[in-house]
Design an enzyme around this catalytic site. Structure first.
Site, PDB file in Angstrom:
ATOM      1  N   ASP A  13      -3.325   0.237   5.787  1.00 37.39           N
ATOM      2  CA  ASP A  13      -2.127   0.803   6.962  1.00 37.39           C
ATOM      3  C   ASP A  13      -2.882   0.147   8.414  1.00 37.39           C
ATOM      4  O   ASP A  13      -2.338   0.989   9.483  1.00 37.39           O
ATOM      5  CB  ASP A  13      -2.069   2.327   6.981  1.00 37.39           C
ATOM      6  CG  ASP A  13      -1.680   2.822   5.371  1.00 37.39           C
ATOM      7  OD1 ASP A  13      -1.142   2.056   4.824  1.00 37.39           O
ATOM      8  OD2 ASP A  13      -2.235   3.677   5.206  1.00 37.39           O
ATOM      9  N   LYS A  16      -1.409  -5.013   8.766  1.00 34.83           N
ATOM     10  CA  LYS A  16      -1.791  -6.165   8.334  1.00 34.83           C
ATOM     11  C   LYS A  16      -0.508  -7.054   8.191  1.00 34.83           C
ATOM     12  O   LYS A  16      -0.287  -8.156   8.518  1.00 34.83           O
ATOM     13  CB  LYS A  16      -2.318  -6.336   6.890  1.00 34.83           C
ATOM     14  CG  LYS A  16      -3.799  -5.920   6.860  1.00 34.83           C
ATOM     15  CD  LYS A  16      -4.059  -5.915   5.414  1.00 34.83           C
ATOM     16  CE  LYS A  16      -3.593  -4.994   4.539  1.00 34.83           C
ATOM     17  NZ  LYS A  16      -3.697  -3.446   4.802  1.00 34.83           N
ATOM     18  N   GLY A  40       1.893  -1.263   1.151  1.00 33.94           N
ATOM     19  CA  GLY A  40       3.200  -1.217   1.995  1.00 33.94           C
ATOM     20  C   GLY A  40       2.901  -1.954   3.418  1.00 33.94           C
ATOM     21  O   GLY A  40       2.114  -1.568   4.206  1.00 33.94           O
ATOM     22  N   HIS A  41       3.627  -2.850   3.612  1.00 27.65           N
ATOM     23  CA  HIS A  41       3.565  -3.516   4.895  1.00 27.65           C
ATOM     24  C   HIS A  41       4.861  -3.643   5.778  1.00 27.65           C
ATOM     25  O   HIS A  41       6.089  -4.057   5.178  1.00 27.65           O
ATOM     26  CB  HIS A  41       3.213  -5.244   4.760  1.00 27.65           C
ATOM     27  CG  HIS A  41       1.888  -5.495   4.083  1.00 27.65           C
ATOM     28  ND1 HIS A  41       1.619  -6.733   3.619  1.00 27.65           N
ATOM     29  CD2 HIS A  41       1.013  -4.718   4.006  1.00 27.65           C
ATOM     30  CE1 HIS A  41       0.263  -6.674   3.137  1.00 27.65           C
ATOM     31  NE2 HIS A  41      -0.269  -5.313   3.349  1.00 27.65           N
ATOM     32  N   GLN A 222      -4.019  -3.040   1.167  1.00 34.28           N
ATOM     33  CA  GLN A 222      -4.891  -2.035   1.266  1.00 34.28           C
ATOM     34  C   GLN A 222      -5.805  -2.517   2.542  1.00 34.28           C
ATOM     35  O   GLN A 222      -5.695  -3.036   3.369  1.00 34.28           O
ATOM     36  CB  GLN A 222      -5.585  -1.563  -0.151  1.00 34.28           C
ATOM     37  CG  GLN A 222      -4.907  -1.084  -0.967  1.00 34.28           C
ATOM     38  CD  GLN A 222      -3.943  -2.071  -2.117  1.00 34.28           C
ATOM     39  OE1 GLN A 222      -4.532  -3.017  -2.437  1.00 34.28           O
ATOM     40  NE2 GLN A 222      -2.904  -1.861  -2.246  1.00 34.28           N
TER      41      GLN A 222
HETATM   42  P1  IMP Z   1      -3.841   3.522  -6.061  1.00 37.33           P
HETATM   43  O1  IMP Z   1      -4.102   2.125  -5.288  1.00 37.33           O
HETATM   44  O2  IMP Z   1      -2.604   3.938  -6.263  1.00 37.33           O
HETATM   45  O3  IMP Z   1      -4.444   3.610  -7.057  1.00 37.33           O
HETATM   46  O4  IMP Z   1      -4.458   4.465  -4.878  1.00 37.33           O
HETATM   47  C1  IMP Z   1      -5.801   4.920  -4.738  1.00 37.33           C
HETATM   48  C2  IMP Z   1      -6.142   5.229  -3.187  1.00 37.33           C
HETATM   49  O5  IMP Z   1      -5.619   3.979  -2.500  1.00 37.33           O
HETATM   50  C3  IMP Z   1      -5.226   6.206  -2.757  1.00 37.33           C
HETATM   51  O6  IMP Z   1      -6.166   7.095  -1.703  1.00 37.33           O
HETATM   52  C4  IMP Z   1      -4.217   5.787  -2.031  1.00 37.33           C
HETATM   53  O7  IMP Z   1      -3.489   6.281  -0.866  1.00 37.33           O
HETATM   54  C5  IMP Z   1      -4.774   4.258  -1.581  1.00 37.33           C
HETATM   55  N1  IMP Z   1      -4.002   3.202  -1.181  1.00 37.33           N
HETATM   56  C6  IMP Z   1      -3.616   2.478  -2.251  1.00 37.33           C
HETATM   57  N2  IMP Z   1      -2.740   1.554  -1.343  1.00 37.33           N
HETATM   58  C7  IMP Z   1      -2.677   1.518  -0.140  1.00 37.33           C
HETATM   59  C8  IMP Z   1      -2.250   1.187   1.064  1.00 37.33           C
HETATM   60  O8  IMP Z   1      -1.504   0.285   0.939  1.00 37.33           O
HETATM   61  N3  IMP Z   1      -2.514   1.553   2.018  1.00 37.33           N
HETATM   62  C9  IMP Z   1      -3.362   2.803   2.401  1.00 37.33           C
HETATM   63  N4  IMP Z   1      -3.688   3.316   1.320  1.00 37.33           N
HETATM   64  C10 IMP Z   1      -3.533   2.816  -0.127  1.00 37.33           C
END
Ligand code: IMP
Length: 428
Positions: A13, A16, A40-41, A222
């Site tokens: 977040d 990017k 999420g972008h 991420q």
């Molecule tokens: P997962 O990727 O859905 O398995 O989530 C694992 C961890 O990564 C959690 O803490 C999510 O909130 C975090 N996470 C996954 N994708 C994002 C992103 O695009 N931005 C911020 N946090 C993310």
């Protein structure tokens, strides 16, 4: 040489999408190399807001090739929905390519993700519940289904059947509805036709572009601190957003990575569970102010993000594991009006100085941040066009980050629009 990796240096977040979109305007190709629709972008162009999850940020120009590479886990239902949403918003003429080797997020992965979170109880990770972890688990257990497998009926049905044999036992054990092989098979057959025209060997495509010296942008999803290997385990995602993973996640030589641009928020945020040394727990008013001003709510889940001061220890960790060559500071405008700003330079643990993230989550929860303070500014900076237009105190804040992290700041942004991104040093 013309490959640039863009990655988030914190927990995701960092903005990017916006920076990638800005640089993508000069690129020939934008490539996503890991993650899935957990990302999420947000991108704002001329007052219009777009949200991208799986699709690379180069889609706003019909000249750019957009690649979803093998390191990504692809939910075809989510992809089709995203394409339809973009089409409705008038974004139609884009070039999209999907790796035939990317693994597919299956309906049972999503149910397993929800279930695993449920039974983890207090140790839950706070996943996005998009099935990302279970899909990568199957990939590494060699029971996954790749995009290419969707087009072989016999193989596809066999793989679904093998997977459901085990997964249904789990669903049954936890009192959840079991899934029917025929139903899942029929759903996959229906969706596969909608994405077929995009499927190709993207490794060959990207390698060819790089060999021709075209400008290729590798877009990390991420943030590096969510890396499965070097992140704040277990509160991480199931892939590696680092620049070191880009060549594997795309299928190209490491020699093509020329620069790594680290996107860093002017402060810190985190969603989900896990240690966060600089979190503003004792100043709820300031936390709320930054959250509201910075629109700090998850693009995927809508969850309010946790807020904290800038932490140089985290960024130096990312610098080490990802070899950052340049930094881009985002959301600088959000800090306008805060009298004194803090930058965490190191931690202490049981009275000892700590300059690295400890491997133990327990220790990470116990470290105490040590700050240096920098005076804030009150002037509106949302319209500045260059570094020297910034008020002196804002310039000093940027310089302080540069000094603490030890990487040059090549860009900064002062608002959500494409026009509010300022390049100090040219990337391409
Ligand atoms: P997962 O990727 O859905 O398995 O989530 C694992 C961890 O990564 C959690 O803490 C999510 O909130 C975090 N996470 C996954 N994708 C994002 C992103 O695009 N931005 C911020 N946090 C993310």
């Amino acid at each position: 040489m013309s490959g640039i990796v863009i990655l988030g240096t914190q927990w995701g977040d960092e903005g990017k999408g916006k920076v990638t979109d800005f640089i993508a305007q000069k690129a020939d190709m934008v490539v996503r190399y890991q993650g899935g629709n957990n990302a999420g972008h947000s991108i704002n162009i001329d007052g219009k807001k777009y949200a991208l999850n799986l699709i690379p940020s180069g889609v706003f120009s019909p000249k750019i090739k957009n690649v979803i590479a093998n390191g990504v886990v692809l939910n075809p239902f989510a992809l089709v929905e995203e394409i339809e949403k973009l089409t409705k918003q008038g974004v139609k003429d884009f070039q999209l390519y999907i790796s035939d080797r990317a693994h597919v997020v299956m309906p049972y992965h999503i149910e397993l993700d929800k279930l695993e979170e449920e039974y983890r109880g207090a140790r839950k990770i706070g996943t996005t519940k998009k099935g990302i972890g279970p899909c990568y688990s199957d990939k590494h257990s060699r029971t996954g289904i790749r995009v290419i497998d969707l087009y072989d009926d016999k193989l596809l049905k066999g793989l679904i059947s093998d997977n459901l044999m085990i997964k249904n036992l789990i669903f049954k054990h936890f009192g959840k509805p079991e899934m029917k092989v025929d139903k899942v098979f029929a759903e996959m057959k229906k969706i596969r036709t909608k994405i077929q025209k995009y499927v190709t060997d993207t490794s060959v495509l990207v390698d060819d572009y790089l060999a021709k010296n075209k400008k290729v942008l590798f877009e990390g999803a991420q943030g590096a601190l969510l890396c499965i290997d070097h992140g704040t385990y277990p509160f991480v995602t199931s892939s590696s957003p680092t620049s070191s993973y880009a060549p594997v996640g795309v299928g190209i030589s490491t020699k093509y990575i020329d620069k790594t641009l680290g996107i860093v928020k002017a402060y810190s945020t985190r969603v989900g569970t896990g240690g966060f040394p600089t979190e503003l727990l004792d100043d709820v008013r300031l936390q709320n102010y930054i959250r509201e001003t910075g629109r700090e709510f998850g693009t995927v889940t809508g969850r309010p993000r946790r807020i904290g001061w800038f932490d140089a220890v985290l960024i130096k960790h990312t610098k080490r594991i990802s070899g950052l060559t340049d930094l881009s500071i985002t959301l600088l405008d959000v800090l306008t009006g805060i009298k004194t700003l803090k930058i965490c330079t190191h931690y202490t643990l049981d009275g000892k100085k700590i300059e690295h993230i400890p491997a133990s989550e327990k220790d990470f929860l116990r470290v105490k941040p040590v700050y240096k303070t920098v005076p804030g500014w009150t002037e509106d900076i949302t319209k500045v066009k260059s570094f020297k237009d910034l008020p002196k105190n804002a310039q000093n804040y940027v310089k302080a980050i540069e000094k603490e992290v030890g990487v040059k700041v090549s860009m900064f942004s002062v608002g959500p629009d494409r026009k509010q991104t300022i390049e100090i040093n040219k990337l391409f």
